[in-house]
Design a protein around this motif. Structure first.
Motif, PDB file in Angstrom:
ATOM      1  N   LEU A 141       0.828  -1.200   0.000  1.00 19.53           N
ATOM      2  CA  LEU A 141       0.000   0.000   0.000  1.00 19.53           C
ATOM      3  C   LEU A 141       0.865   1.253   0.000  1.00 19.53           C
ATOM      4  CD1 LEU A 141      -2.946   1.175   0.350  1.00 19.53           C
ATOM      5  CD2 LEU A 141      -2.432   1.230   2.791  1.00 19.53           C
ATOM      6  N   GLU A 142       1.947   1.240   0.775  1.00 16.00           N
ATOM      7  CA  GLU A 142       2.792   2.423   0.907  1.00 16.00           C
ATOM      8  C   GLU A 142       3.433   2.849  -0.412  1.00 16.00           C
ATOM      9  OE1 GLU A 142       2.403   0.354   4.744  1.00 16.00           O
ATOM     10  OE2 GLU A 142       2.959  -0.267   2.719  1.00 16.00           O
ATOM     11  N   ASP A 143       3.532   1.928  -1.356  1.00 19.51           N
ATOM     12  CA  ASP A 143       4.190   2.232  -2.623  1.00 19.51           C
ATOM     13  C   ASP A 143       3.229   2.780  -3.676  1.00 19.51           C
ATOM     14  OD1 ASP A 143       6.620   1.333  -1.621  1.00 19.51           O
ATOM     15  OD2 ASP A 143       6.250  -0.727  -2.254  1.00 19.51           O
ATOM     16  N   LEU A 144       1.945   2.829  -3.375  1.00 18.99           N
ATOM     17  CA  LEU A 144       0.959   3.179  -4.385  1.00 18.99           C
ATOM     18  C   LEU A 144       0.823   4.687  -4.578  1.00 18.99           C
ATOM     19  CD1 LEU A 144      -2.019   0.747  -3.632  1.00 18.99           C
ATOM     20  CD2 LEU A 144       0.004   0.366  -5.057  1.00 18.99           C
ATOM     21  N   ILE A 145       0.623   5.068  -5.819  1.00 16.20           N
ATOM     22  CA  ILE A 145       0.104   6.385  -6.185  1.00 16.20           C
ATOM     23  C   ILE A 145      -1.115   6.092  -7.050  1.00 16.20           C
ATOM     24  CG2 ILE A 145       0.535   8.548  -7.391  1.00 16.20           C
ATOM     25  CD1 ILE A 145       3.481   8.224  -6.727  1.00 16.20           C
ATOM     26  N   ILE A 146      -2.285   6.380  -6.515  1.00 15.12           N
ATOM     27  CA  ILE A 146      -3.540   5.858  -7.062  1.00 15.12           C
ATOM     28  C   ILE A 146      -4.235   6.898  -7.934  1.00 15.12           C
ATOM     29  CG2 ILE A 146      -5.764   4.818  -6.494  1.00 15.12           C
ATOM     30  CD1 ILE A 146      -4.552   4.098  -3.733  1.00 15.12           C
ATOM     31  N   TYR A 147      -4.653   6.466  -9.099  1.00 14.78           N
ATOM     32  CA  TYR A 147      -5.403   7.292 -10.041  1.00 14.78           C
ATOM     33  C   TYR A 147      -6.838   6.771 -10.066  1.00 14.78           C
ATOM     34  CZ  TYR A 147      -6.172   9.916 -14.445  1.00 14.78           C
ATOM     35  OH  TYR A 147      -6.613  10.789 -15.423  1.00 14.78           O
ATOM     36  N   GLU A 148      -7.787   7.559  -9.556  1.00 11.36           N
ATOM     37  CA  GLU A 148      -9.187   7.119  -9.543  1.00 11.36           C
ATOM     38  C   GLU A 148      -9.786   7.324 -10.929  1.00 11.36           C
ATOM     39  OE1 GLU A 148     -13.269   7.410  -6.898  1.00 11.36           O
ATOM     40  OE2 GLU A 148     -11.938   9.146  -6.967  1.00 11.36           O
ATOM     41  N   LEU A 149     -10.320   6.251 -11.485  1.00 13.53           N
ATOM     42  CA  LEU A 149     -10.728   6.243 -12.893  1.00 13.53           C
ATOM     43  C   LEU A 149     -12.176   5.770 -13.028  1.00 13.53           C
ATOM     44  CD1 LEU A 149      -9.879   6.448 -15.912  1.00 13.53           C
ATOM     45  CD2 LEU A 149      -9.085   4.080 -15.726  1.00 13.53           C
ATOM     46  N   PRO A 180      -1.055   4.148 -21.873  1.00 11.10           N
ATOM     47  CA  PRO A 180       0.247   4.813 -22.112  1.00 11.10           C
ATOM     48  C   PRO A 180       0.304   6.213 -21.498  1.00 11.10           C
ATOM     49  CG  PRO A 180      -0.524   3.720 -24.098  1.00 11.10           C
ATOM     50  CD  PRO A 180      -1.668   3.677 -23.127  1.00 11.10           C
ATOM     51  N   TYR A 181      -0.799   6.910 -21.511  1.00 10.00           N
ATOM     52  CA  TYR A 181      -0.885   8.233 -20.879  1.00 10.00           C
ATOM     53  C   TYR A 181      -0.635   8.122 -19.380  1.00 10.00           C
ATOM     54  CZ  TYR A 181      -3.561  12.259 -18.972  1.00 10.00           C
ATOM     55  OH  TYR A 181      -3.986  13.364 -18.266  1.00 10.00           O
ATOM     56  N   LEU A 182      -1.235   7.127 -18.741  1.00 16.43           N
ATOM     57  CA  LEU A 182      -1.055   6.945 -17.294  1.00 16.43           C
ATOM     58  C   LEU A 182       0.379   6.526 -16.968  1.00 16.43           C
ATOM     59  CD1 LEU A 182      -4.405   5.179 -16.288  1.00 16.43           C
ATOM     60  CD2 LEU A 182      -3.801   7.597 -16.117  1.00 16.43           C
ATOM     61  N   ARG A 183       0.953   5.696 -17.824  1.00 17.13           N
ATOM     62  CA  ARG A 183       2.344   5.308 -17.596  1.00 17.13           C
ATOM     63  C   ARG A 183       3.251   6.526 -17.718  1.00 17.13           C
ATOM     64  NH1 ARG A 183       4.707   1.033 -21.659  1.00 17.13           N
ATOM     65  NH2 ARG A 183       5.026   2.905 -22.912  1.00 17.13           N
ATOM     66  N   ASP A 184       2.968   7.385 -18.688  1.00 15.03           N
ATOM     67  CA  ASP A 184       3.740   8.606 -18.868  1.00 15.03           C
ATOM     68  C   ASP A 184       3.575   9.533 -17.664  1.00 15.03           C
ATOM     69  OD1 ASP A 184       5.391  10.384 -20.238  1.00 15.03           O
ATOM     70  OD2 ASP A 184       3.707  11.407 -21.184  1.00 15.03           O
ATOM     71  N   LEU A 185       2.379   9.554 -17.106  1.00 11.79           N
ATOM     72  CA  LEU A 185       2.121  10.367 -15.913  1.00 11.79           C
ATOM     73  C   LEU A 185       2.936   9.864 -14.723  1.00 11.79           C
ATOM     74  CD1 LEU A 185       0.483  12.549 -14.373  1.00 11.79           C
ATOM     75  CD2 LEU A 185      -1.355  10.854 -14.156  1.00 11.79           C
ATOM     76  N   GLY A 186       3.027   8.547 -14.583  1.00 13.06           N
ATOM     77  CA  GLY A 186       3.857   7.973 -13.528  1.00 13.06           C
ATOM     78  C   GLY A 186       3.115   7.291 -12.412  1.00 13.06           C
ATOM     79  N   VAL A 187       1.775   7.337 -12.417  1.00 15.65           N
ATOM     80  CA  VAL A 187       1.034   6.642 -11.372  1.00 15.65           C
ATOM     81  C   VAL A 187       1.266   5.143 -11.515  1.00 15.65           C
ATOM     82  CG1 VAL A 187      -0.727   8.438 -11.171  1.00 15.65           C
ATOM     83  CG2 VAL A 187      -1.065   6.569 -12.805  1.00 15.65           C
ATOM     84  N   PHE A 207       0.519  18.936 -16.030  1.00 22.49           N
ATOM     85  CA  PHE A 207       0.871  17.527 -16.235  1.00 22.49           C
ATOM     86  C   PHE A 207       2.351  17.298 -15.945  1.00 22.49           C
ATOM     87  CE2 PHE A 207       2.067  13.802 -18.709  1.00 22.49           C
ATOM     88  CZ  PHE A 207       1.026  12.923 -18.455  1.00 22.49           C
ATOM     89  N   ARG A 208       3.193  18.214 -16.402  1.00 21.03           N
ATOM     90  CA  ARG A 208       4.633  18.072 -16.172  1.00 21.03           C
ATOM     91  C   ARG A 208       4.954  18.140 -14.687  1.00 21.03           C
ATOM     92  NH1 ARG A 208       6.084  21.842 -19.410  1.00 21.03           N
ATOM     93  NH2 ARG A 208       6.210  20.487 -21.218  1.00 21.03           N
ATOM     94  N   PHE A 209       4.257  19.014 -13.958  1.00 23.59           N
ATOM     95  CA  PHE A 209       4.487  19.086 -12.511  1.00 23.59           C
ATOM     96  C   PHE A 209       4.086  17.770 -11.844  1.00 23.59           C
ATOM     97  CE2 PHE A 209       2.756  19.812  -8.245  1.00 23.59           C
ATOM     98  CZ  PHE A 209       3.904  20.271  -7.605  1.00 23.59           C
ATOM     99  N   TYR A 210       2.920  17.232 -12.201  1.00 23.90           N
ATOM    100  CA  TYR A 210       2.499  15.954 -11.629  1.00 23.90           C
ATOM    101  C   TYR A 210       3.527  14.868 -11.932  1.00 23.90           C
ATOM    102  CZ  TYR A 210      -2.225  16.807  -9.789  1.00 23.90           C
ATOM    103  OH  TYR A 210      -3.290  17.204  -9.024  1.00 23.90           O
TER     104      TYR A 210
END
Length: 815
Positions: free
Chosen positions: A302-310, A333-340, A699-702
């Protein structure tokens, strides 16, 4: 006299569960007589007739004990090597949490079974028979009040098998009837020995069916299979209410249409398939063979997660009438680029209508067909895993779809107290209004009947299926507070204590079962009670969740969903654009309290436009973060720059705090359209297009702040030390440190820069050292003013002085 053999079976109902070294323990001694000192014996693994792993043992009991009650349980080892009780179910006693079964010894021997799940016990399932080359098919349904139950078939017609899919209440649409027989526990099943048509599973694949139930009063009702793996239809039409139905299956509302036989061991050969029934299949083992990419490991902590609610339905802007799993696949691919590294999907179980948030489920083992259905969902999960994304499912157990006719409602009886899927307190005669005994729990429907084991097992089985068959990595359980704390009797609002107790019992049974199915499954509760037991182990009497949503974090940080004066509401007040003091100290306390056992967020589906409160005689609605940041002013020119600057601060506070972070889809590009339950479909936005346009800086900041969190374990510990809080200056500073890194995070919502430096003094900085800025939200690359620290900063006299831009977040690392 010879002893009486009693056979005990432990049935999993899951093909891929890994349990080992099971042992039967029972209340009898070595001579088979009742005893307070329990005997134990090893259980032998075997393949049950449902094709799933099972275990059995035999105990020879004293015939002198006929008529007496015996108790038993089972222990075993999980795949993680834990030895524990593998009976997840507690006794049906509000005053006890014991996990044991009981039976009355009969003459002639008997078989006692415990079903961990009903995945392969109820519904349409393969039946393995000794000596048979192919599996048969078995239909089973729980209808304890029924006088009779029959299986009825329907067929699709037309050149493309598009016509049909519905059975009317007068029986129109029925093409065949197969009798069923009553078993124990209120279950009715077909008998393959009595009907040769059931002897081969294959011809039944994608057959349409329902159950014709003769209720306790003799009336006839047609009911869907609540364990159905697929409901035909991807529309919103109920022909019983809409005589203009075109007659085609696609237009049907799946909550009312026929159930469909599906072979769970197969997956469609291609993602896009226009054929029904599908003719090309891939065995499940082959389908999942290349599920993971070693270069992109899927997180399990759980501690390693950065969660994107979809929300699947909200995708497809400008392309389709509603979002689908195909749209979700294209977003990966967009989400992978974002980094979540995790997606939390809003509910996908079969729900009412054609498009929805999904919080009104009817069939918990069926994936909503309008969005793509079960096979496309498997493709989506597999592709997520290949991208290094964990998949967390939002599930709803506090109520059913409000219109559950043909599903849970009055399944086999019209008497309220015999409405088997709904909790009813007392008898109908106790209330003036027949609805008086149902349970309200602050959801949008009556509470489920959690004292019935088979009601609990419906929810448990659906979740176990998602883990075992669909490879889902975790769950977020909707509004668990409704189950254990909110239940009241509808007639007068009195606390329904037994409903609350059994709600907690259910949650413990559910979490225990999930841990048995997959020990490292991620379990998150939406719980607003503050009850410490929510995240305590179920083995120690807690509810067994890893974490709970921490709504207080949102209310203190953003605060646009309430006008509660006890909340800091930092962004809401900053959005007015004046220089009033902000209660940074209140938020600092909340951030510290979020460490351990929480998931935090600065936006979720509930607050992105759907929440409201009354102020000065008018309704004030919540909004997207970037809109709140400027109090709803048009997002153009300088106003947008201020909006994004403040948004970067609150996003950074969420993503760099001590709790696993989550944010709602679109936050990363400054989505501004309201997200409301009743009209969200008209306010969709194209996130990849925004990333390439006005949302590119955000987006770049995120990307960079997500990358920073994942780069050091210091951000993924629960440790946080608040070093500085100043309400008038609107500044907060805290430290994140472990053996791999030492970071100082400074956040300002002040409308004016401290260009000559802002001094952070604290005893932990007394050791001196050199610091360097690793992230500055005012950088020009993020659309900021460019006030950054280019060189190192030396700590002196127990303080660090940093140039602090207006409305900015700065992160320093000790060198």
């Amino acid at each position: 006299m010879a002893r009486i053999p009693v056979q005990f079976e432990y049935r999993t109902g899951l093909r891929h569960i890994d349990l080992r070294n099971l042992r039967l323990a029972g209340g009898w001694d070595g001579d088979g007589r009742p005893s307070a000192n329990w005997s134990t014996v090893s259980m032998t693994p075997f393949a049950a007739d449902d094709g799933c792993p099972a275990f059995r043992a035999t105990a020879d009991l004293d015939p002198g004990a006929v008529g007496q009650t015996f108790r038993w349980t089972v222990t075993g080892e999980t795949a993680a090597g834990q030895t524990l009780c593998v009976v997840a179910t507690e006794v049906s006693d509000a005053a006890s949490t014991a996990r044991e079964r009981s039976f009355v010894l009969a003459e002639g021997g008997q078989t006692e079974r415990y079903f961990l799940t009903n995945c392969r016990r109820i519904g349409a399932n393969p039946l393995m028979r000794e000596g048979a080359a192919r599996p048969a098919i078995r239909f089973a349904v729980w209808a304890p009040n029924a006088q009779n139950v029959e299986l009825v078939r329907a067929v699709l017609t037309g050149a493309d098998t598009d016509k049909g899919g519905y059975i009317f209440d007068d029986g129109q649409g029925v093409t065949a009837v197969i009798p069923m027989r009553r078993e124990g526990d209120g279950v009715w099943s077909t008998d393959v020995a009595a009907d040769r048509a059931l002897a081969d599973y294959r011809p039944w694949d994608h057959t349409l069916y329902m159950y014709r139930v003769t209720k306790d009063d003799g009336t006839i009702a047609y009911r869907t299979d609540l364990y159905s793996r697929c409901q035909i239809g991807s529309g919103a039409v109920d022909p019983a209410r809409d005589p203009s139905w075109c007659g085609c299956r696609r237009a049907l509302d799946g909550t009312k249409s026929c159930s469909v036989v599906v072979d769970p061991s197969l997956v469609t050969r291609t993602f896009d398939s226009e054929t029904f029934p599908e003719l090309r299949w891939t065995p499940e083992a082959e389908f999942w063979a290349n599920e993971f990419d070693p270069a992109r490991p899927v997180p399990h902590r759980l501690e390693d997660l950065i969660i994107y609610e979809l929300h699947i339905d909200w995708l497809g802007a400008g392309k389709s009438a509603r979002g689908t799993l195909k749209d979700a696949m294209e977003l990966l691919p967009y989400l992978r680029d974002l980094g979540v590294n995790a997606v939390e999907l809003m509910p996908l179980a079969e729900y009412e209508g054609w498009v929805s948030w999904g919080y009104g489920s009817s069939h918990y083992l069926a994936i909503e067909y309008a969005g793509g259905g079960r096979d496309q969902f498997k493709y989506f999960v597999r592709e997520c895993h290949r991208h290094g994304l964990a998949v967390i499912m939002d599930v709803v157990y506090n109520h059913y779809t409000p219109d559950a006719d043909r599903a849970e409602w009055a399944f086999d009886s019209d008497a309220p107290e015999r409405n088997i899927y709904y909790w009813y307190e007392g008898q109908r005669s106790d209330y003036r209004d027949p609805e008086g005994g149902y349970i309200d729990n602050m959801s949008t429907g009556w509470a489920p009947r959690f004292w019935e084991e088979n009601v609990r097992k419906l929810f448990i089985s659906s979740a176990a299926m998602l883990v075992d068959e669909f490879h889902v990595d975790g769950f977020r359980v909707d509004q668990t507070t409704s189950l254990h704390s909110y239940a009241v009797i509808h007639a007068d609002g009195r606390a329904a204590e037994h409903a609350r107790i059994f709600g907690a019992k259910f949650l413990r049974e559910w979490t225990r079962t999930m841990r048995l199915v997959r020990p490292h499954v991620i379990l998150i509760a939406e719980d607003h009670s503050g009850w410490s037991a929510v995240t305590q182990s179920s083995e120690q009497g807690g509810l067994g969740f890893d974490a709970a949503w921490y709504a207080e974090f949102y209310h203190q940080l953003i605060g646009d969903a309430t006008n509660d004066s006890s909340r800091a509401r930092l962004l809401t007040f900053a959005g007015y654009g004046d220089d009033r003091p902000l209660a940074m100290d209140w938020f600092a306390g909340t951030m510290q309290a979020s460490a351990g056992g929480h998931v935090v967020y600065h936006e979720s589906h509930d607050e992105a436009g759907n929440s409201s409160y009354r102020e000065n005689g008018r309704d004030v609605h919540s909004a997207r973060t970037v809109v709140v940041a400027v109090n709803g002013a048009p997002l153009v020119g300088d106003t947008r720059r201020w909006a994004e600057a403040r948004t970067r601060v609150v996003a950074g506070l969420t993503l760099l705090g001590p709790a696993p972070p989550m944010f709602f889809m679109g936050e990363e590009v400054g989505a501004w359209q309201p997200y409301r339950y009743d009209d969200f479909i008209r306010h969709r936005e194209n996130y990849p297009a925004l990333r390439d346009g006005v949302g590119q800086n955000l987006f770049r900041f995120y990307q960079d702040v997500i990358r920073l969190r994942l780069s050091s374990s210091a951000f993924r510990t629960h440790a946080i030390e608040v070093l500085h809080v100043h309400d008038q200056n609107r500044v907060l500073a805290f430290r994140r440190v472990d053996g791999q890194g030492d970071f100082l995070v400074v956040a300002s919502l002040n409308n004016h820069a401290f260009a000559d430096g802002y001094r952070i003094a604290h005893q932990t900085l007394a050791g001196g050292g050199r610091w360097r800025e690793v992230l500055g939200s005012d950088a020009a690359v993020y659309g900021g003013g460019g006030l950054v620290e280019a060189g190192p900063i030396d700590a002196a006299d127990g303080a660090v002085t940093v140039r602090l831009p207006a409305c900015a977040l700065v992160v320093l690392r000790r060198e």
